[in-house]
Write a protein that holds these residues in place. Structure first.
Motif, mmCIF file in Angstrom:
data_model
loop_
_atom_site.group_PDB
_atom_site.id
_atom_site.type_symbol
_atom_site.label_atom_id
_atom_site.label_comp_id
_atom_site.label_asym_id
_atom_site.label_seq_id
_atom_site.Cartn_x
_atom_site.Cartn_y
_atom_site.Cartn_z
ATOM 1 N N GLY A 20 0.887 -1.268 0.069
ATOM 2 C CA GLY A 20 0.044 -0.017 -0.008
ATOM 3 C C GLY A 20 0.860 1.214 0.055
ATOM 4 N N ASP A 21 0.102 2.414 -0.626
ATOM 5 C CA ASP A 21 0.722 3.578 -0.545
ATOM 6 C C ASP A 21 -0.157 4.831 -0.126
ATOM 7 O OD1 ASP A 21 2.599 5.786 -0.722
ATOM 8 O OD2 ASP A 21 2.865 5.259 -2.736
ATOM 9 N N ILE A 22 -0.568 4.517 0.968
ATOM 10 C CA ILE A 22 -2.113 5.295 1.531
ATOM 11 C C ILE A 22 -1.443 6.959 1.199
ATOM 12 C CG2 ILE A 22 -1.400 5.226 4.110
ATOM 13 C CD1 ILE A 22 -4.588 5.309 4.298
ATOM 14 N N LEU A 23 -0.385 7.218 1.524
ATOM 15 C CA LEU A 23 0.013 8.630 1.716
ATOM 16 C C LEU A 23 0.226 9.379 0.326
ATOM 17 C CD1 LEU A 23 2.908 8.399 4.430
ATOM 18 C CD2 LEU A 23 0.407 9.151 4.499
ATOM 19 N N ALA A 24 -0.001 8.439 -0.779
ATOM 20 C CA ALA A 24 -0.020 9.107 -2.220
ATOM 21 C C ALA A 24 -1.317 8.907 -2.791
ATOM 22 C CB ALA A 24 1.152 8.278 -2.844
ATOM 23 N N VAL A 25 -2.344 8.983 -2.028
ATOM 24 C CA VAL A 25 -3.619 8.858 -2.509
ATOM 25 C C VAL A 25 -3.951 10.286 -3.174
ATOM 26 C CG1 VAL A 25 -6.086 8.730 -1.873
ATOM 27 C CG2 VAL A 25 -4.772 6.813 -1.093
ATOM 28 N N SER A 26 -4.559 10.227 -4.211
ATOM 29 C CA SER A 26 -4.808 11.646 -4.734
ATOM 30 C C SER A 26 -6.622 11.636 -4.716
ATOM 31 C CB SER A 26 -4.599 11.605 -6.375
ATOM 32 O OG SER A 26 -5.391 10.558 -7.167
ATOM 33 N N VAL A 27 -6.734 12.796 -4.974
ATOM 34 C CA VAL A 27 -8.517 13.216 -5.127
ATOM 35 C C VAL A 27 -9.221 12.124 -5.977
ATOM 36 C CG1 VAL A 27 -10.072 14.675 -5.582
ATOM 37 C CG2 VAL A 27 -8.078 15.526 -4.638
#
Length: 264
Positions: A117-124
């Protein structure tokens, strides 16, 4: 507000928790933990195919996860042992997915972000997809809640009530595939099953009714997402695994506080 990456990450984590909670309850009740794991592993193959075909990662992960879930559901009724079948398909799908990714020349891919996962890179845009999937899963489960509970309790009772257990299994299969597709960005393929199972298992000793368990699982999952993100920020640890660690601590806490209900 959505310009802040932590706000987007928090909303994504809460969204996945809301989708995983009711579905995770059925996974626990039906002892489908390995089923969810196999579907999540298949999503890596979906990621590889979507990148190769230049289509949405969500669409690719959803298609392959759904295909995996339907395959398992179909073959289980034909004399195949469930645990053996899931073991073969889960690890085969993950291996083929990882090999397929290695053939993607000219495509930059952070494999670790899809595994953990890469939750900190989630975009709008990701948030829109995630919450669209969340609403679809919650709506689907709410619509079939009574029928799903009846078929989970007893197939004979379901048939007597005019309910087809195979149809309800397909509903769970579709909901599971959607959840895997939206959660792969948040916690990754290797940790999706954990977010399905651990909050629901943690909520079990605290609940007297199925509805209470689903709600409690959503609360525990959401709090785990928020606390895990905070811990990752403070301790500089991976966000996805940190969220699962907090959920695991919640599971341990509920077992220690209510040991008498551990088999409920």
């Amino acid at each position: 507000m959505l310009d802040d990456f932590m706000t987007r990450a928090t909303l994504a984590g809460i969204g996945v928790a809301c989708a995983a909670a009711p579905l995770g309850s059925f996974v626990v009740w039906r002892r489908m933990a390995y089923f969810g794991d196999a579907t999540a592993h298949a999503a890596i193959l979906g990621v590889a195919l979507s990148l190769a075909l230049q289509v949405s990662v969500f669409a690719g992960a959803l298609a392959v996860a759904l295909a995996m879930a339907l395959t398992v559901t179909t073959l289980t009724g034909r004399g195949y042992a469930m645990d053996t079948l899931l073991g073969v398909l889960a690890h085969s799908a993950l291996a083929f997915g990882l090999v397929a990714v290695s053939f993607l020349s000219g495509v930059r891919i952070d494999l670790m972000s899809y595994l953990f996962g890469d939750i900190l890179a989630v975009s709008v845009g990701d948030l829109i997809v995630i919450w669209g999937g969340v609403l679809a899963v919650v709506g689907l489960i709410a619509w079939r809640w009574s029928a799903l509970l009846t078929s989970t309790l007893s197939e004979e009772l379901a048939y007597a009530s005019g309910i087809d257990p195979r149809r309800e299994q397909l509903v769970l299969t579709l909901a599971l595939a959607i959840t895997v597709a939206v959660a792969i960005k948040v916690v990754g393929a290797l940790l999706i099953a954990a977010m399905l199972i651990i909050p629901a298992a943690a909520a079990r000793p605290l609940s007297r009714t199925p509805e209470q368990m689903a709600i409690a699982a959503a609360v525990i999952g959401g709090m785990s997402a928020v606390a895990g993100l905070w811990a990752a920020y403070v301790l500089d640890t991976p966000a996805g695994p940190s969220i699962v660690c907090v959920a695991s601590l919640a599971f341990l806490a509920t077992r220690l506080l209510r040991p008498g209900n551990s088999s409920a």
